[in-house]
Design a protein around this motif. Sequence first.
Motif, PDB file in Angstrom:
ATOM      1  N   UNK A  97       8.667  -9.855  -0.275  1.00  0.00           N
ATOM      2  CA  UNK A  97       9.611  -9.024  -0.169  1.00  0.00           C
ATOM      3  C   UNK A  97       9.060  -7.313   0.298  1.00  0.00           C
ATOM      4  N   UNK A  98       9.415  -7.036   1.206  1.00  0.00           N
ATOM      5  CA  UNK A  98       9.205  -5.371   1.746  1.00  0.00           C
ATOM      6  C   UNK A  98      10.275  -4.245   2.203  1.00  0.00           C
ATOM      7  N   UNK A  99      10.531  -3.057   2.146  1.00  0.00           N
ATOM      8  CA  UNK A  99      11.288  -2.040   2.728  1.00  0.00           C
ATOM      9  C   UNK A  99      11.859  -2.817   4.878  1.00  0.00           C
ATOM     10  N   UNK A 110      -3.915 -13.631  -3.633  1.00  0.00           N
ATOM     11  CA  UNK A 110      -5.180 -13.154  -4.032  1.00  0.00           C
ATOM     12  C   UNK A 110      -5.121 -11.067  -3.304  1.00  0.00           C
ATOM     13  N   UNK A 111      -3.628 -10.910  -3.553  1.00  0.00           N
ATOM     14  CA  UNK A 111      -3.360  -9.434  -3.346  1.00  0.00           C
ATOM     15  C   UNK A 111      -2.709  -9.110  -4.520  1.00  0.00           C
ATOM     16  N   UNK A 112      -1.888  -7.956  -5.169  1.00  0.00           N
ATOM     17  CA  UNK A 112      -2.139  -7.162  -5.698  1.00  0.00           C
ATOM     18  C   UNK A 112      -0.472  -6.503  -4.676  1.00  0.00           C
ATOM     19  N   UNK A 113       0.726  -6.813  -5.407  1.00  0.00           N
ATOM     20  CA  UNK A 113       1.764  -5.823  -4.480  1.00  0.00           C
ATOM     21  C   UNK A 113       1.739  -4.487  -5.457  1.00  0.00           C
ATOM     22  N   UNK A 114       2.279  -3.235  -4.559  1.00  0.00           N
ATOM     23  CA  UNK A 114       3.287  -3.131  -3.449  1.00  0.00           C
ATOM     24  C   UNK A 114       1.396  -2.578  -3.230  1.00  0.00           C
ATOM     25  N   UNK A 115       1.225  -2.879  -1.572  1.00  0.00           N
ATOM     26  CA  UNK A 115       0.557  -2.931  -1.411  1.00  0.00           C
ATOM     27  C   UNK A 115       1.883  -1.783   0.143  1.00  0.00           C
ATOM     28  N   UNK A 116       1.220  -0.805   1.003  1.00  0.00           N
ATOM     29  CA  UNK A 116       1.159  -0.854   2.863  1.00  0.00           C
ATOM     30  C   UNK A 116       0.501  -0.887   3.580  1.00  0.00           C
ATOM     31  N   UNK A 147      -0.784  -2.323  11.526  1.00  0.00           N
ATOM     32  CA  UNK A 147      -1.848  -3.289  11.360  1.00  0.00           C
ATOM     33  C   UNK A 147      -1.742  -4.301  10.665  1.00  0.00           C
ATOM     34  N   UNK A 148      -2.501  -5.197   9.653  1.00  0.00           N
ATOM     35  CA  UNK A 148      -2.341  -6.860   9.377  1.00  0.00           C
ATOM     36  C   UNK A 148      -2.736  -6.290   7.814  1.00  0.00           C
ATOM     37  N   UNK A 195       5.395   0.081   6.768  1.00  0.00           N
ATOM     38  CA  UNK A 195       6.012  -1.339   5.732  1.00  0.00           C
ATOM     39  C   UNK A 195       5.042  -1.492   4.407  1.00  0.00           C
ATOM     40  N   UNK A 196       6.372  -1.145   3.318  1.00  0.00           N
ATOM     41  CA  UNK A 196       5.534  -1.146   2.115  1.00  0.00           C
ATOM     42  C   UNK A 196       5.806  -2.840   1.390  1.00  0.00           C
TER      43      UNK A 196
END
Length: 170
Positions: A146-148, A112-118, A123-124, A98-99
Amino acid sequence: SVTVSPSDATDKTYTVTSDNTGVVDIDNSNNIVAKGAGTANVLITTSEGGFTAKCVVTVNKPQMTISVEPSSLAFGDVNVDESSSKTFSISNTGKAEVKVSGISVPEAYSVDVTTPFTIAVGQSKTVTVTFTPTDDKDYNGSITITSDADSQPTIAVSGKGIKQSSSETF
């Protein structure tokens, strides 16, 4: 697999083509390669005689599912001079990678995260949310992921800014 008949044919060569290369393509070894969800006709044509056979190939979209734990974040009363942080986890519980293409947060919140990430299957990803109120108003809103994936969870967040009372001695 392809079998050319009769078995004693002089020329047993053939070509394999797809009428929808966005769904399936044919590699150099005449293998069918899935490219996207949908249906395509694969046509096999003999070099000698131009005889044809058709195979209908359906490619299903892989199951992509993400879940969120906890499903809501409540910050309660936070002093306007303070920041408070909490974490939540986005898990991939489906059968395909999942992206995550974006995380949007309401006013006074940050992540605290930068998107996009997979996120790989099983996994989590842990995300820290920081609530920094700027005045004495109530802050309520939701974090949208927001994801695919077909299902895109929303995490409810809430927090309250409290104005400091100050006393002065004259």
